[in-house]
Design a protein around this motif. Structure first.
Motif, short mmCIF file in Angstrom:
data_model
loop_
_atom_site.label_atom_id
_atom_site.label_comp_id
_atom_site.label_asym_id
_atom_site.label_seq_id
_atom_site.Cartn_x
_atom_site.Cartn_y
_atom_site.Cartn_z
N GLY A 38 0.94 -4.74 2.68
CA GLY A 38 2.36 -4.31 3.28
C GLY A 38 3.75 -4.53 2.53
O GLY A 38 3.85 -4.56 1.26
N ILE A 39 4.67 -4.73 3.36
CA ILE A 39 6.01 -5.11 2.94
C ILE A 39 6.09 -6.41 1.79
O ILE A 39 6.49 -6.48 0.86
CB ILE A 39 7.20 -5.31 3.85
N GLY A 40 5.11 -7.51 2.26
CA GLY A 40 5.15 -8.81 1.54
C GLY A 40 4.62 -8.64 0.02
O GLY A 40 4.94 -8.96 -0.73
N ASP A 92 -0.60 -16.45 2.11
CA ASP A 92 -0.88 -15.60 3.09
C ASP A 92 -2.43 -16.46 3.72
O ASP A 92 -2.85 -17.39 3.01
CB ASP A 92 -1.37 -14.22 2.54
N ILE A 93 -2.86 -15.80 4.58
CA ILE A 93 -4.31 -16.18 5.20
C ILE A 93 -5.56 -15.04 4.68
O ILE A 93 -6.59 -15.64 5.00
CB ILE A 93 -4.23 -16.22 6.81
N ASN A 94 -5.08 -14.26 3.90
CA ASN A 94 -5.99 -13.26 3.55
C ASN A 94 -6.42 -13.70 2.12
O ASN A 94 -5.75 -13.20 1.23
CB ASN A 94 -5.61 -11.65 3.77
N HIS A 102 -3.19 -20.32 0.03
CA HIS A 102 -3.93 -20.03 1.35
C HIS A 102 -3.14 -20.82 2.63
O HIS A 102 -2.78 -22.24 2.24
CB HIS A 102 -5.19 -20.16 1.45
N CYS A 103 -2.37 -20.05 3.25
CA CYS A 103 -1.32 -20.85 4.04
C CYS A 103 -1.08 -20.09 5.48
O CYS A 103 -0.54 -18.99 5.47
CB CYS A 103 -0.10 -21.07 3.33
N ASP A 104 -1.34 -20.65 6.66
CA ASP A 104 -1.22 -20.08 7.92
C ASP A 104 0.14 -20.52 8.21
O ASP A 104 0.46 -21.67 8.73
CB ASP A 104 -2.27 -20.65 8.89
N VAL A 105 1.20 -19.65 8.24
CA VAL A 105 2.53 -20.04 8.72
C VAL A 105 2.59 -20.75 10.16
O VAL A 105 3.79 -21.28 10.25
CB VAL A 105 3.60 -18.97 8.49
N THR A 106 1.74 -20.43 10.99
CA THR A 106 1.92 -21.10 12.43
C THR A 106 1.42 -22.49 12.13
O THR A 106 1.50 -23.13 13.32
CB THR A 106 1.00 -20.42 13.23
N ASN A 107 0.99 -23.06 11.42
CA ASN A 107 0.62 -24.48 11.13
C ASN A 107 1.39 -25.04 10.12
O ASN A 107 1.54 -25.00 9.12
CB ASN A 107 -0.92 -24.43 10.62
N THR A 148 2.23 0.31 6.93
CA THR A 148 1.66 -0.82 6.30
C THR A 148 0.32 -1.14 7.10
O THR A 148 -0.11 -0.55 7.81
CB THR A 148 2.58 -2.23 6.51
N GLY A 149 -0.16 -2.54 6.83
CA GLY A 149 -1.38 -2.85 7.55
C GLY A 149 -1.09 -2.97 9.21
O GLY A 149 -1.79 -3.03 10.07
N LEU A 150 0.29 -3.19 9.52
CA LEU A 150 0.87 -3.36 10.76
C LEU A 150 0.86 -2.06 11.51
O LEU A 150 0.64 -1.86 12.57
CB LEU A 150 2.21 -4.24 10.63
N MET A 151 1.45 -1.16 10.72
CA MET A 151 1.65 0.36 11.13
C MET A 151 0.67 1.12 10.26
O MET A 151 1.19 1.68 9.25
CB MET A 151 3.09 0.63 11.20
N1 LIG Z 1 5.50 -2.10 9.24
C1 LIG Z 1 6.85 -2.12 9.86
O1 LIG Z 1 6.97 -0.98 10.53
C2 LIG Z 1 7.68 -3.13 9.91
C3 LIG Z 1 8.82 -2.96 10.68
C4 LIG Z 1 9.86 -3.88 10.64
C5 LIG Z 1 9.47 -5.22 10.25
N2 LIG Z 1 8.28 -5.70 9.82
C6 LIG Z 1 7.93 -6.89 9.82
O2 LIG Z 1 7.37 -6.87 8.33
C7 LIG Z 1 6.66 -8.23 8.07
C8 LIG Z 1 5.36 -7.66 7.17
O3 LIG Z 1 4.61 -6.89 8.12
P1 LIG Z 1 3.78 -5.63 7.24
O4 LIG Z 1 4.29 -4.33 8.18
O5 LIG Z 1 3.94 -5.92 5.83
O6 LIG Z 1 2.35 -5.96 7.94
P2 LIG Z 1 0.97 -6.12 7.20
O7 LIG Z 1 0.06 -6.47 8.28
O8 LIG Z 1 0.78 -5.18 6.16
O9 LIG Z 1 1.40 -7.38 6.30
C9 LIG Z 1 1.31 -8.61 7.09
C10 LIG Z 1 0.82 -9.90 6.30
O10 LIG Z 1 1.23 -11.31 6.96
C11 LIG Z 1 -0.10 -11.86 6.81
N3 LIG Z 1 -0.28 -12.87 8.04
C12 LIG Z 1 -0.38 -12.68 9.13
N4 LIG Z 1 -0.64 -13.60 9.88
C13 LIG Z 1 -0.25 -14.51 9.14
C14 LIG Z 1 0.01 -16.14 9.25
N5 LIG Z 1 -0.36 -16.68 10.40
N6 LIG Z 1 0.21 -16.82 8.11
C15 LIG Z 1 0.26 -16.31 6.75
N7 LIG Z 1 0.14 -14.84 6.69
C16 LIG Z 1 -0.06 -14.37 7.72
C17 LIG Z 1 -1.40 -10.67 6.94
O11 LIG Z 1 -2.55 -11.55 6.42
C18 LIG Z 1 -0.77 -9.83 6.13
O12 LIG Z 1 -0.98 -9.91 4.66
C19 LIG Z 1 6.36 -8.58 9.69
O13 LIG Z 1 7.03 -9.46 9.88
C20 LIG Z 1 6.89 -7.51 10.34
O14 LIG Z 1 7.09 -7.73 11.63
C21 LIG Z 1 7.20 -4.36 9.79
#
Ligand SMILES: NC(=O)c1ccc[n+]([C@@H]2O[C@H](COP(=O)([O-])OP(=O)(O)OC[C@H]3O[C@@H](n4cnc5c(N)ncnc54)[C@H](O)[C@@H]3O)[C@@H](O)[C@H]2O)c1
Length: 267
Positions: free
Chosen positions: A31-33, A51-53, A70-75, A200-203
């Motif tokens: 997605g955005i990242g 990322d964790i993926n 590889h990194c889980d940001v919650t840890n 994105t993957g979130l939406m």
């Molecule tokens: N898509 C939208 O509509 C939207 C709108 C506003 C803000 N955002 C923000 O944009 C950011 C990115 O979201 P996106 O829409 O690209 O979603 P996405 O699901 O496509 O990407 C999110 C990425 O974060 C990674 N991730 C999840 N948990 C993680 C963890 N614990 N440690 C490390 N990586 C982790 C996932 O593996 C994935 O690669 C988020 O913070 C989201 O809140 C998204």
């Protein structure tokens, strides 16, 4: 210096404004990242993608030449180790794009507390973990740095039943201001982007269809329901981060990237 070499230098600065800079991007695999990793690489920066993926990280490495971690940001411990590895690998860090997040839903009065805590771990503490590790690396060079938060327009305009997502996002906007306030004198800037609906993957496409149907509108109208009447893409959000990274006197600012809406606009 000849006129031609002046022009060549200016053109290379224009094409690669971030040459020599190192940027860490969390949640970079999708997605955005992923778009942030792409546009910062195109701008000449060296990109550390976290990322964790792991499969998607591998693709990122092949596509844009990012170095992946590889990194889980919650840890917090894992984040600290990943940033140590970034320091060892690149010798410096200039910019953090703190992006990793996910959207949780549920009516706030009925929500299991555990769900809210889990969302805070990622959508608030995940940013704090990455920021603390980045500040440590910025300080090693003593040249300051730039922290860029991916917040959300939910932080100012909450959606119904989106409390578990919007509330930690609002806290993350406060976190951005606190970093600007506490670390500005060290040359550390903190800014954020409030994006709207981004595919994105979130939406996902399926969610977009379902939400549009629930409102009795087309997916196109759902995604372009803003003052401009156009869909906003991950690339637009990544471009906003790129601009903020280069605006050296801009601090404690949130840039809203949602095509415009009075309900999400900031004073
Ligand atoms: N898509 C939208 O509509 C939207 C709108 C506003 C803000 N955002 C923000 O944009 C950011 C990115 O979201 P996106 O829409 O690209 O979603 P996405 O699901 O496509 O990407 C999110 C990425 O974060 C990674 N991730 C999840 N948990 C993680 C963890 N614990 N440690 C490390 N990586 C982790 C996932 O593996 C994935 O690669 C988020 O913070 C989201 O809140 C998204």
């Amino acid at each position: 210096m000849t006129m031609n070499s002046v022009k060549e230098e200016a053109s290379s600065r224009f094409e690669h404004p971030l040459a020599g800079k190192v940027v860490a991007v969390t949640g970079a695999a999708s997605g955005i990242g992923r778009e942030v990793a792409r546009v910062f690489s195109e701008a000449g920066a060296s990109v550390a993608a976290l990322d964790i993926n792991d499969d998607a990280l591998g693709d990122l490495e092949r596509s844009f030449g990012c170095r992946t971690f590889h990194c889980d940001v919650t840890n917090a411990e894992a984040v600290s180790q990943a940033f140590d590895a970034i320091g060892a690998s690149f010798g410096r860090l200039d910019i953090l794009v703190s992006n990793a997040g996910s959207a949780q839903q549920g009516p706030i009065g009925d929500l299991p507390m555990e769900d809210l805590r889990r969302s805070f771990e990622l959508n608030f503490f995940g940013h704090q973990n990455a920021c603390q590790a980045a500040v440590r690396l910025f300080r090693r060079k003593g040249e300051g740095g730039s922290i860029l938060f991916n917040i959300s327009n939910q932080s100012v305009n909450p959606g119904k039943d989106f409390g578990p997502y919007g509330i930690p996002k609002a806290a993350t906007m406060a976190l951005m201001k606190q970093y600007a306030l506490d670390h500005g004198k060290e040359g550390i800037r903190a800014n954020g982007v409030n994006a709207g609906r981004i595919r994105t993957g979130l939406m996902t496409d399926q969610m977009i269809v379902e939400r549009a149907e629930a409102r009795g509108i087309t997916p196109h109208d759902y995604m372009s329901g803003n003052l401009l009447g156009v869909e906003v893409f991950a690339r637009d959000v990544a471009d906003a981060f790129l601009h903020l990274a280069q605006m050296e006197k801009v601090n404690a600012v949130v840039l809203t990237v949602d095509g415009g809406a009075i309900a999400t606009s900031l004073r």
